[in-house]
Structure formats: C-alpha cells, structure tokens
Design an enzyme around this catalytic site. Structure first.
Site, PDB file in Angstrom:
ATOM      1  N   GLU A 289      -9.417   2.662  -6.140  1.00 11.54           N
ATOM      2  CA  GLU A 289     -10.239   1.387  -6.303  1.00 11.54           C
ATOM      3  C   GLU A 289     -10.720   1.781  -5.141  1.00 11.54           C
ATOM      4  OE1 GLU A 289      -7.700  -2.260  -6.468  1.00 11.54           O
ATOM      5  OE2 GLU A 289      -8.695  -1.533  -4.501  1.00 11.54           O
ATOM      6  N   HIS A 310      10.959  18.658 -12.595  1.00 11.88           N
ATOM      7  CA  HIS A 310      12.104  18.251 -14.036  1.00 11.88           C
ATOM      8  C   HIS A 310      11.433  17.274 -14.696  1.00 11.88           C
ATOM      9  CE1 HIS A 310      15.722  21.256 -11.898  1.00 11.88           C
ATOM     10  NE2 HIS A 310      15.189  20.740 -10.863  1.00 11.88           N
ATOM     11  N   LYS A 424      -8.644 -10.381 -14.313  1.00  9.96           N
ATOM     12  CA  LYS A 424      -7.653 -11.469 -13.965  1.00  9.96           C
ATOM     13  C   LYS A 424      -8.874 -12.682 -14.587  1.00  9.96           C
ATOM     14  CE  LYS A 424      -7.892  -9.904  -9.292  1.00  9.96           C
ATOM     15  NZ  LYS A 424      -8.663  -9.807  -7.324  1.00  9.96           N
TER      16      LYS A 424
HETATM   17  O1  PA5 Z   1      -8.757  -2.902  -1.532  1.00  9.72           O
HETATM   18  C1  PA5 Z   1      -7.897  -4.263  -1.791  1.00  9.72           C
HETATM   19  O2  PA5 Z   1      -9.281  -4.903  -1.304  1.00  9.72           O
HETATM   20  C2  PA5 Z   1      -7.233  -4.854  -2.981  1.00  9.72           C
HETATM   21  O3  PA5 Z   1      -6.834  -4.081  -3.714  1.00  9.72           O
HETATM   22  C3  PA5 Z   1      -6.498  -6.009  -3.500  1.00  9.72           C
HETATM   23  O4  PA5 Z   1      -5.593  -5.468  -1.551  1.00  9.72           O
HETATM   24  C4  PA5 Z   1      -5.364  -6.804  -3.442  1.00  9.72           C
HETATM   25  O5  PA5 Z   1      -6.353  -7.298  -4.848  1.00  9.72           O
HETATM   26  C5  PA5 Z   1      -4.882  -8.048  -2.798  1.00  9.72           C
HETATM   27  O6  PA5 Z   1      -5.901  -9.086  -2.677  1.00  9.72           O
HETATM   28  P1  PA5 Z   1      -6.046 -10.313  -1.433  1.00  9.72           P
HETATM   29  O7  PA5 Z   1      -5.154  -9.702  -0.249  1.00  9.72           O
HETATM   30  O8  PA5 Z   1      -6.518 -10.871  -1.358  1.00  9.72           O
HETATM   31  O9  PA5 Z   1      -4.457 -10.565  -1.956  1.00  9.72           O
END
Ligand code: PA5
Length: 451
Positions: A289, A310, A424
């Site tokens: 990310e 394996h 989303k």
């Molecule tokens: O790193 C990030 O910000 C995202 O991956 C969030 O952790 C994930 O989408 C969960 O979001 P939230 O805590 O707002 O529900």
C-alpha cells in the site's frame, strides 16, 4: 538486549556495493525528512516517534482494559481489516502456541477476528461459536466507515445484545477509532462504549503500536511493554542523526531500491518458521500500500519455508529472474526437540539422530540460500534472536522506518492509498448505494447485469 542484524552481502553478486551506497546520502536525507516532516504525506508521520511517546501509563491503561476482557470473556472478537487487523493478528500468531485454539494458558480468551473478509460462511460459523461462549468485541476502524468491519460489527453487536442484554453488552464492547469522525465514533458515543483513539497522523498500516495492535495483543496475554521497548530501541537505532552504515532501515531501503533499479521487481519475504506467516502478511500490506502507486513499486510477496520450497521453490530457483528474497531468520527457538535414533534405520534418517530439528531447519535455510543465489536470486538477510515481543517490536519499527525511507527514494507518497477506493466505488454502485446511481448504470452495462 538482542538486536536485529541485517546483512546485504548476498546481493553484491547481482548489484554492486557502489550501487547500493549510491543511495546513502539520499537515505539519510529522507530519514531526516520523515523526522522533520518535510516530505510527502507529512500529516501521516505520527508513527515516526510513536514508540518513544508511549508512556507506562498508556500501557497500564490498555492492560487494564485487556484484563477485564480476560476476566469476563472466553472469546474476544477483534473486528477490523487491513491495518486495523494485521498487526495484532501477526503478533498473536507469532507468539502463541501453534495449537493455541485448544492449547493456551488457562484464563486466556481465544482471540478471533472478524470483518477482515465478507465471508458469509465465516460469519455464520463465528456466530455458531459465539452462541456457546461468553464473549466481548473490540471493534477497530480508523475511518469508522469501512464496509467489511461495519457489516461484521452490526451483526455481532446485535448478537451480543440479544444474548446478554443491551446494558451488559455495552460493557463488553470497546471501539478503537478516530477521535471525532466516522460512523463508529458516532455509534460509540451514542451507545456509551469505552473507546481508544487512533491518532489522526497514524495511518492504518502504521498503527500496530497504537491501541489498534496493543489491546488485542494484551488480551491474548502478551507483554505489550516489551513490544514497545523493542520498537523504542529501533527508533533509537534509526534516528535521523545515525550514519547510513549504522542505520539498518536505511541500508535495507537502499538495498531494495538498488535491486529494483537493476530489474528485480518482486521482493519475496521468506521465513523458516510458520509462526511468521502473518508477519509477512502485515509486511505485504505495509509495502504494497505504501509503494505500489504511480505505476511504480516492488511487488511484495511472501513464502513460508520449508513448506513453500515444495510449491514455490521451483519458480524461485528457475523462473523469471525478476525476484529477490528477504529472509527473516530466527536465531534461537523457544523449544528443544531432537530427531531420535532408530536401531533399524528403515527411513535412513540415522544421519540426523540426536540433531535438533532446528539444526535441520537451519541447514535447509543455508542450503536454500546458496541454491537460490546460484539460481540468480539475490538475498537480504534479517536476523532476530528469537520470537518474542521485544524482537517483534524491533522488526515492526525497522520495517516501518525502512518503508518510509524507501517510499521517498521511489518519490511516491508512502502514506496514502488512493487506489484502494476503486473497488469500493464499484461495489457501492453495484449494491445500489444512494449517491452511486450513475456509476451503477454504467457498471451494470459493462458487466452485462440486467436489472
Ligand atoms: O493502511 C490503511 O490505512 C488501510 O489499509 C486501512 O488500514 C484499512 O483500509 C482499514 O481501514 P479502517 O481502519 O479505516 O477501517
């Protein structure tokens, strides 16, 4: 106290030391930019000094809440996804008995997770388990609006209220979310849940050392003070005034960027201990990310050896040469088991008699290192002394700091995740969420859905 050892010697057959050290000045500069908050995404740098800002009082308060869950619950459901899930899950998997679902200390609740998927079968089976158990809920969402945990929490909240009554249910629910914004904050205020705040300037994937990670980890019976102490040590070891050659996070960032420039587009995080499988999942989110944007970024993959030798071993040995490996090696095990001697030796294994299982594992590790290097795969090695809270704290902060530096070397903003929104938007449109009507029509046409 032990520390983390990083070795990049095994990449120099593939990329010269000069090419790695060419990043040295830039790494020092970008590390300073993280601390001085002068780089991209500088409103999300609360994690940089987070370990040293955690006081014994903060730890005690979290431990008190954890103790209440431990006293009152047989099961604690942690609701969350992504950064609101993987940190806690990785520590619990790394430090628990391999069979902890059955084999855990008395009075330690089973910590399970929900809202990390939209699985109907998973949800139904969880409800079946909770029907029979005394349980509590920790609901975690920074935005407070993420669909997966919101669905799970709606179901679980309703189930718990029906089971124990609304007034008692609210004592068994803790919400961890933004200080002011989001549906979870509104709900928590209205229902009177105990809450913890995820600081505005700490993004989800950097939040393992906030209550997001610390509370579930404490509920599972682990020493969060030691976890934080490990991270504090690494904060010190990677401080902005530390020279490049003494800063493991800077060296790791430089090494992986030099490899990337040399055409190694995939980094495989390898471990030789199945307990680290979820640490790799946490790492994949952190790097995937943070760096995968603007058509750039090393693709983070992971394997657990020797199991995956394996399955994925063939590709790593002889497939396309666009990969490098980063191996997490754990020097000492927490147990001691040897291969027994057998008089008849029908399985031919007496050459291993009386050797520790870990010695066999370590020789597999060394043998694989040489084989993969011979096959054209550079190896970075990260050694920790054992699997415990302190060493995981070292490792988490090491990877976070290296990720910040590495993202800056790549010239992206490592602290946003705009690409996560695309699915989303489409999902909401397909589910006819108000406000998404136009997209809905276009999408349904594209997908050939006639309704
Ligand atoms: O790193 C990030 O910000 C995202 O991956 C969030 O952790 C994930 O989408 C969960 O979001 P939230 O805590 O707002 O529900």
């Amino acid at each position: 106290m032990s520390t983390l050892n990083l070795s990049i010697d095994k990449i120099f057959d593939f990329v010269s030391k000069d090419k790695v050290y060419a990043f040295a000045d830039e790494c020092v500069k970008q590390n300073k930019a993280l601390h001085e908050k002068t780089g991209k995404g500088n409103d999300f740098l609360g994690w940089v000094n987070l370990p040293s800002s955690i006081t014994p009082e903060i730890i005690k308060d979290i431990e008190k809440t954890a103790a209440s869950f431990r006293k009152n619950c047989e099961v604690v459901v942690v609701v969350g996804i992504g950064g609101s899930y993987l940190g806690a899950k990785s520590v619990i998997e790394a430090l628990s008995d391999s069979f902890y679902q059955i084999n855990r200390p008395k009075d330690t609740p089973l910590v399970v997770f929900a809202g990390q998927n939209i699985g109907e079968d998973y949800t139904a089976e969880l409800i079946k388990l909770l029907d029979k158990k005394k349980y509590g809920i920790i609901c975690i969402s920074k935005s407070g609006t993420t669909t997966e945990p919101a669905i799970a929490f709606r179901i679980l909240k309703g189930h718990l209220e029906q089971k124990v009554g609304k007034p008692h249910a609210k004592e068994l629910i803790v919400a961890i979310t933004d200080a002011k914004r989001g549906a979870l904050r509104t709900l928590a205020t209205q229902e009177g849940y105990k809450t913890y705040v995820i600081p505005d300037d700490v993004g989800g994937r950097f939040s393992v050392l906030t209550p997001v990670g610390l509370l579930p980890i404490a509920v599972a019976g682990f020493d969060i003070a030691k976890l934080v102490a490990g991270a504090q040590k690494m904060e010190e070891l990677t401080a902005p005034d530390v020279a490049f050659e003494d800063n493991p996070a800077a060296i790791y960032a430089a090494a992986r960027n030099a490899l990337y420039k040399a055409g190694k587009k995939i980094e495989i995080l390898a471990n030789y201990n199945h307990k680290l499988t979820f640490v790799a999942e946490w790492w994949k989110q952190l790097y995937g990310e943070s760096e995968g944007k603007e058509n750039k970024g090393i693709f983070p993959a992971s394997v657990t050896f020797t199991s995956d030798l394996h399955s994925m071993g063939q590709y790593i040995q002889e497939g396309e040469r666009h990969i490098f490996e980063t191996v997490i090696t754990v020097k000492n095990t927490n147990h001691n088991v040897a291969v027994p001697f057998e008089k008849d030796n029908l399985d031919g294994l007496n050459f291993l008699a009386y050797k520790r299982i870990d010695e066999v594992n370590k020789m597999a590790e060394l043998g694989t290192l040489v084989a993969h290097m011979d096959g054209g795969v550079p190896n970075i090695i990260i050694e920790i002394s054992r699997l415990d809270e302190y060493n995981l704290g070292l490792l988490f902060y090491f990877f976070e700091k290296a990720c910040g530096i590495s993202g800056y070397l790549l010239k992206v903003n490592p602290f946003d995740q705009p690409g996560v929104e695309a699915y989303k938007k489409n999902m909401f449109a397909l589910l006819d969420k108000p406000g998404f009507e136009t997209d809905s029509e276009i999408l349904k046409k594209r997908l050939g859905i006639n309704k």
